[in-house]
Design a protein around this motif. Structure first.
Motif, PDB file in Angstrom:
ATOM      1  N   GLN A  32       0.851  -1.178   0.000  1.00  0.00           N
ATOM      2  CA  GLN A  32       0.000   0.000   0.000  1.00  0.00           C
ATOM      3  C   GLN A  32       0.886   1.225   0.000  1.00  0.00           C
ATOM      4  O   GLN A  32       1.925   1.257   0.670  1.00  0.00           O
ATOM      5  N   LEU A  33       0.480   2.230  -0.758  1.00  0.00           N
ATOM      6  CA  LEU A  33       1.272   3.453  -0.849  1.00  0.00           C
ATOM      7  C   LEU A  33       0.324   4.645  -0.915  1.00  0.00           C
ATOM      8  O   LEU A  33      -0.603   4.666  -1.728  1.00  0.00           O
ATOM      9  N   CYS A  34       0.557   5.619  -0.044  1.00  0.00           N
ATOM     10  CA  CYS A  34      -0.217   6.861  -0.037  1.00  0.00           C
ATOM     11  C   CYS A  34       0.708   8.001  -0.435  1.00  0.00           C
ATOM     12  O   CYS A  34       1.775   8.181   0.158  1.00  0.00           O
ATOM     13  N   TYR A  35       0.300   8.748  -1.457  1.00  0.00           N
ATOM     14  CA  TYR A  35       1.080   9.879  -1.967  1.00  0.00           C
ATOM     15  C   TYR A  35       0.589  11.157  -1.305  1.00  0.00           C
ATOM     16  O   TYR A  35      -0.568  11.534  -1.442  1.00  0.00           O
ATOM     17  N   LEU A  36       1.476  11.845  -0.606  1.00  0.00           N
ATOM     18  CA  LEU A  36       1.085  13.052   0.111  1.00  0.00           C
ATOM     19  C   LEU A  36       1.745  14.308  -0.425  1.00  0.00           C
ATOM     20  O   LEU A  36       1.498  15.405   0.083  1.00  0.00           O
ATOM     21  N   GLY A  37       2.597  14.176  -1.432  1.00  0.00           N
ATOM     22  CA  GLY A  37       3.251  15.341  -2.000  1.00  0.00           C
ATOM     23  C   GLY A  37       4.138  14.940  -3.162  1.00  0.00           C
ATOM     24  O   GLY A  37       4.327  13.757  -3.428  1.00  0.00           O
ATOM     25  N   ASN A  38       4.672  15.922  -3.843  1.00  0.00           N
ATOM     26  CA  ASN A  38       5.604  15.706  -4.932  1.00  0.00           C
ATOM     27  C   ASN A  38       6.908  16.403  -4.551  1.00  0.00           C
ATOM     28  O   ASN A  38       7.031  16.954  -3.459  1.00  0.00           O
ATOM     29  N   ALA A  39       7.878  16.375  -5.424  1.00  0.00           N
ATOM     30  CA  ALA A  39       9.170  16.997  -5.110  1.00  0.00           C
ATOM     31  C   ALA A  39       9.872  17.376  -6.396  1.00  0.00           C
ATOM     32  O   ALA A  39       9.625  16.788  -7.460  1.00  0.00           O
ATOM     33  N   ASP A  40      10.766  18.343  -6.295  1.00  0.00           N
ATOM     34  CA  ASP A  40      11.515  18.820  -7.451  1.00  0.00           C
ATOM     35  C   ASP A  40      12.766  17.979  -7.684  1.00  0.00           C
ATOM     36  O   ASP A  40      13.270  17.294  -6.781  1.00  0.00           O
TER      37      ASP A  40
END
Length: 305
Positions: A249-257
């Motif tokens: 299971q994976l929850c995405y809470l943000g992105n990054a540069d």
């Protein structure tokens, strides 16, 4: 092969596993993501690969929650060149800004049938891979930045015709738990082992065609951190390649540069052959992703050279 529509919420396809969609990496996860976008494009009157909001800004069908359930008989790392698969994909409506996709991936020849939630969430076919992903439409809040992404629906996105997922199966409780507790586990076992490592986002490998940290790269980064712990324990690369991920299971809470340095904490419980892992990825102290895995061995030496 182009998907064939079974009903207003379901498509099916037969897929040939090629070198570009398998291996001990995130290639098949990327293919699963493409099938989600293709399904939304086929059923929701919007081109998910080229969507824009009312302001004309590009909007992307991002992955917020992803789960892959498998068995020892058929799992993502076990797929290889020439395998033929039946893939049935069904969408469920969550309003104008979100959508849920369920995929059942089986060896070809079993026939196509609509994916019913009751059957899907039993995960009772050892020869199938069950994939659930909850997706949100997002856009950039500032040009050129991958931080501060905001929800934004595309023009023409049709969703009222999609069925509603029974509340008993809603992913909201699951990913809210992961977001608040930084794990998908209901209770953290005692006597765990932790390794903390830094990972610099690689501009030559981790970004997608619009410059965002690619959703499948989160799986690769998780695997990379897991491998560091594997080696720290003195275990072999061979045993790592033989691992079977029964549940991730994976929850995405943000992105990054690009070039951002991520801090990754890996916790482990169990013994070689049957283990739980929890991975928390942070960017400048802010949680970017949480992943929990159940990993078993297919046999042979667990930790030899």
């Amino acid at each position: 092969m182009n998907p064939t529509r079974l009903d207003e919420s379901t498509v099916t396809r037969t897929a040939l596993v090629t070198p570009g969609m398998c291996g001990p990496n995130s290639l098949f996860v990327g293919q699963l993501g493409d099938w989600t976008w293709e399904t939304v494009s086929a059923l929701c009157d919007v081109n998910a690969f080229d969507a824009s909001n009312e302001d004309g800004s590009p909007t992307y069908l991002s992955f917020y929650y992803f789960r892959i359930r498998a068995g020892r008989d058929m799992h993502v790392n076990g797929l290889t060149f020439g395998d033929r698969l039946d893939v049935t994909s069904r969408l469920f409506g969550f309003g104008s800004e979100s959508i849920l996709a369920l995929h059942k991936v089986s060896p070809a020849g079993g026939g196509a049938a609509a994916v019913e939630p009751e059957e899907f969430y039993r995960f009772d076919d050892p020869k199938a891979v069950y994939v659930e992903n909850f997706n949100r439409w997002i856009t950039r809040s500032a040009p050129g930045s991958n931080e501060g992404l905001v929800k934004s629906s595309p023009v023409g996105f049709r969703h009222d015709h999609l069925p509603r997922l029974p509340d008993a199966y809603s992913p909201r409780r699951v990913y809210n738990h992961a977001r608040s507790r930084l794990t998908f586990l209901d209770a953290v076992p005692p006597d765990g082992e932790r390794l903390s490592v830094d990972y610099r986002i690689d501009a030559s490998r981790d970004l997608n065609g619009v410059g965002l940290l690619y959703f499948a790269s989160y799986f690769s980064i998780t695997d990379w951190a897991l491998l560091q712990l594997w080696r720290e324990r003195g275990r072999s690369t061979e045993s790592f390649l033989r691992r079977v991920v029964l549940d991730q299971q994976l929850c995405y809470l943000g992105n990054a540069d690009a070039d951002a340095v991520l801090r990754i904490d890996v916790d482990a419980w169990g013994s070689p052959g049957d283990e739980l892992f929890n991975v928390v990825i942070k960017n400048h102290g802010r949680t970017t992703a949480v992943s929990t895995l159940h990993v078993v061995s297919t046999g042979g030496s667990h930790d030899g050279a």
